[in-house]
Design a protein around this motif. Structure first.
Motif, PDB file in Angstrom:
ATOM      1  N   VAL A 177       0.847  -1.178   0.000  1.00 18.86           N
ATOM      2  CA  VAL A 177       0.000   0.000   0.000  1.00 18.86           C
ATOM      3  C   VAL A 177       0.891   1.239   0.000  1.00 18.86           C
ATOM      4  CG1 VAL A 177      -1.743   1.271   1.288  1.00 18.86           C
ATOM      5  CG2 VAL A 177      -1.818  -1.221   1.238  1.00 18.86           C
ATOM      6  N   ALA A 178       0.626   2.133  -0.933  1.00 23.94           N
ATOM      7  CA  ALA A 178       1.409   3.367  -1.035  1.00 23.94           C
ATOM      8  C   ALA A 178       1.011   4.318   0.085  1.00 23.94           C
ATOM      9  CB  ALA A 178       1.187   4.012  -2.391  1.00 23.94           C
ATOM     10  N   SER A 179       1.966   5.039   0.574  1.00 27.00           N
ATOM     11  CA  SER A 179       1.724   6.017   1.624  1.00 27.00           C
ATOM     12  C   SER A 179       1.534   7.394   0.990  1.00 27.00           C
ATOM     13  CB  SER A 179       2.920   6.028   2.573  1.00 27.00           C
ATOM     14  OG  SER A 179       2.785   7.040   3.533  1.00 27.00           O
ATOM     15  N   ILE A 180       0.554   8.106   1.482  1.00 28.01           N
ATOM     16  CA  ILE A 180       0.290   9.455   0.980  1.00 28.01           C
ATOM     17  C   ILE A 180       1.148  10.438   1.772  1.00 28.01           C
ATOM     18  CG2 ILE A 180      -1.431  11.277   0.704  1.00 28.01           C
ATOM     19  CD1 ILE A 180      -1.847   8.913  -1.179  1.00 28.01           C
ATOM     20  N   GLU A 181       2.080  11.032   1.090  1.00 26.30           N
ATOM     21  CA  GLU A 181       2.973  12.022   1.699  1.00 26.30           C
ATOM     22  C   GLU A 181       3.055  13.221   0.757  1.00 26.30           C
ATOM     23  OE1 GLU A 181       4.346  11.570   4.685  1.00 26.30           O
ATOM     24  OE2 GLU A 181       3.630   9.500   4.857  1.00 26.30           O
ATOM     25  N   PHE A 182       3.214  14.389   1.345  1.00 26.54           N
ATOM     26  CA  PHE A 182       3.440  15.606   0.577  1.00 26.54           C
ATOM     27  C   PHE A 182       4.831  16.125   0.911  1.00 26.54           C
ATOM     28  CE2 PHE A 182      -1.181  15.837   1.648  1.00 26.54           C
ATOM     29  CZ  PHE A 182      -1.667  15.566   0.385  1.00 26.54           C
ATOM     30  N   ASP A 183       5.497  16.655  -0.077  1.00 22.44           N
ATOM     31  CA  ASP A 183       6.774  17.331   0.154  1.00 22.44           C
ATOM     32  C   ASP A 183       6.450  18.810   0.298  1.00 22.44           C
ATOM     33  OD1 ASP A 183       9.263  18.488   0.162  1.00 22.44           O
ATOM     34  OD2 ASP A 183       9.847  17.743  -1.812  1.00 22.44           O
ATOM     35  N   VAL A 184       6.076  19.214   1.511  1.00 25.16           N
ATOM     36  CA  VAL A 184       5.668  20.597   1.742  1.00 25.16           C
ATOM     37  C   VAL A 184       6.807  21.572   1.479  1.00 25.16           C
ATOM     38  CG1 VAL A 184       4.701  22.225   3.422  1.00 25.16           C
ATOM     39  CG2 VAL A 184       3.820  19.880   3.309  1.00 25.16           C
ATOM     40  N   PRO A 185       8.029  21.300   1.957  1.00 25.03           N
ATOM     41  CA  PRO A 185       9.118  22.234   1.624  1.00 25.03           C
ATOM     42  C   PRO A 185       9.313  22.365   0.110  1.00 25.03           C
ATOM     43  CG  PRO A 185       9.788  20.819   3.441  1.00 25.03           C
ATOM     44  CD  PRO A 185       8.484  20.261   2.913  1.00 25.03           C
ATOM     45  N   GLY A 186       9.216  21.244  -0.605  1.00 25.00           N
ATOM     46  CA  GLY A 186       9.351  21.300  -2.066  1.00 25.00           C
ATOM     47  C   GLY A 186       8.218  22.079  -2.712  1.00 25.00           C
ATOM     48  N   ALA A 187       7.009  21.891  -2.207  1.00 26.54           N
ATOM     49  CA  ALA A 187       5.854  22.617  -2.745  1.00 26.54           C
ATOM     50  C   ALA A 187       5.984  24.111  -2.457  1.00 26.54           C
ATOM     51  CB  ALA A 187       4.558  22.060  -2.149  1.00 26.54           C
ATOM     52  N   LEU A 188       6.439  24.443  -1.252  1.00 26.79           N
ATOM     53  CA  LEU A 188       6.635  25.863  -0.922  1.00 26.79           C
ATOM     54  C   LEU A 188       7.725  26.484  -1.789  1.00 26.79           C
ATOM     55  CD1 LEU A 188       6.249  25.840   2.955  1.00 26.79           C
ATOM     56  CD2 LEU A 188       4.935  27.249   1.342  1.00 26.79           C
ATOM     57  N   LYS A 189       8.770  25.737  -2.016  1.00 33.92           N
ATOM     58  CA  LYS A 189       9.841  26.241  -2.876  1.00 33.92           C
ATOM     59  C   LYS A 189       9.303  26.518  -4.284  1.00 33.92           C
ATOM     60  CE  LYS A 189      14.491  25.208  -4.467  1.00 33.92           C
ATOM     61  NZ  LYS A 189      15.606  24.269  -4.450  1.00 33.92           N
ATOM     62  N   ARG A 190       8.441  25.630  -4.748  1.00 32.06           N
ATOM     63  CA  ARG A 190       7.867  25.756  -6.092  1.00 32.06           C
ATOM     64  C   ARG A 190       7.053  27.043  -6.240  1.00 32.06           C
ATOM     65  NH1 ARG A 190       5.521  20.718  -9.408  1.00 32.06           N
ATOM     66  NH2 ARG A 190       5.088  21.807 -11.328  1.00 32.06           N
TER      67      ARG A 190
END
Length: 124
Positions: free
Chosen positions: A2-15
């Motif tokens: 089962v895949a885990s749902i994770e967000f890369d918040v620092p990466g998203a903020l950088k974007r």
């Protein structure tokens, strides 16, 4: 597995150049549009419109990439590839799995939205 749902918040903020308010708006777009892309994939598969399945999967993959959610991106890429080769049975199973992942993502999106919104300055 089962895949885990994770967000890369620092990466998203950088974007988005560190703009938390913009990231919250993007999160809102993801929350609003993701279920529609899943619906479009299911409807298109039922009518044999593989190009539309492929387009909807590609669109979902691009939308979710704003949050760096690899589990959904990877499964959308899988659906996109299966639609290209028109593997009806595998597409159906992959869309069902993508739908489950998207629902899990929606719960986490709500948590992320509240967390980021709490960090924004109060509006006057």
């Amino acid at each position: 597995m089962v895949a885990s749902i994770e967000f890369d918040v620092p990466g998203a903020l950088k974007r988005v150049g560190g703009d938390r308010e913009l990231l919250v708006r993007i999160i809102d777009f993801v929350a609003e549009d993701s279920p529609e892309f899943i619906r479009r994939m299911k409807t298109a598969l039922q009518s044999g419109q593989y190009a539309e399945v492929e387009r909807a999967a590609h669109s979902l993959k691009g939308l979710v990439s704003n949050l760096h959610c690899r589990a959904v991106q990877d499964k959308a890429l899988e659906v996109e590839g299966l639609a290209h080769v028109r593997d009806n049975t595998a597409i159906g199973a992959a869309i069902a799995n993508l739908d489950d992942l998207t629902e899990q993502m929606m719960v986490k999106i709500d948590e992320l939205r509240h967390s980021l919104a709490a960090e924004l300055p109060a509006s006057s």
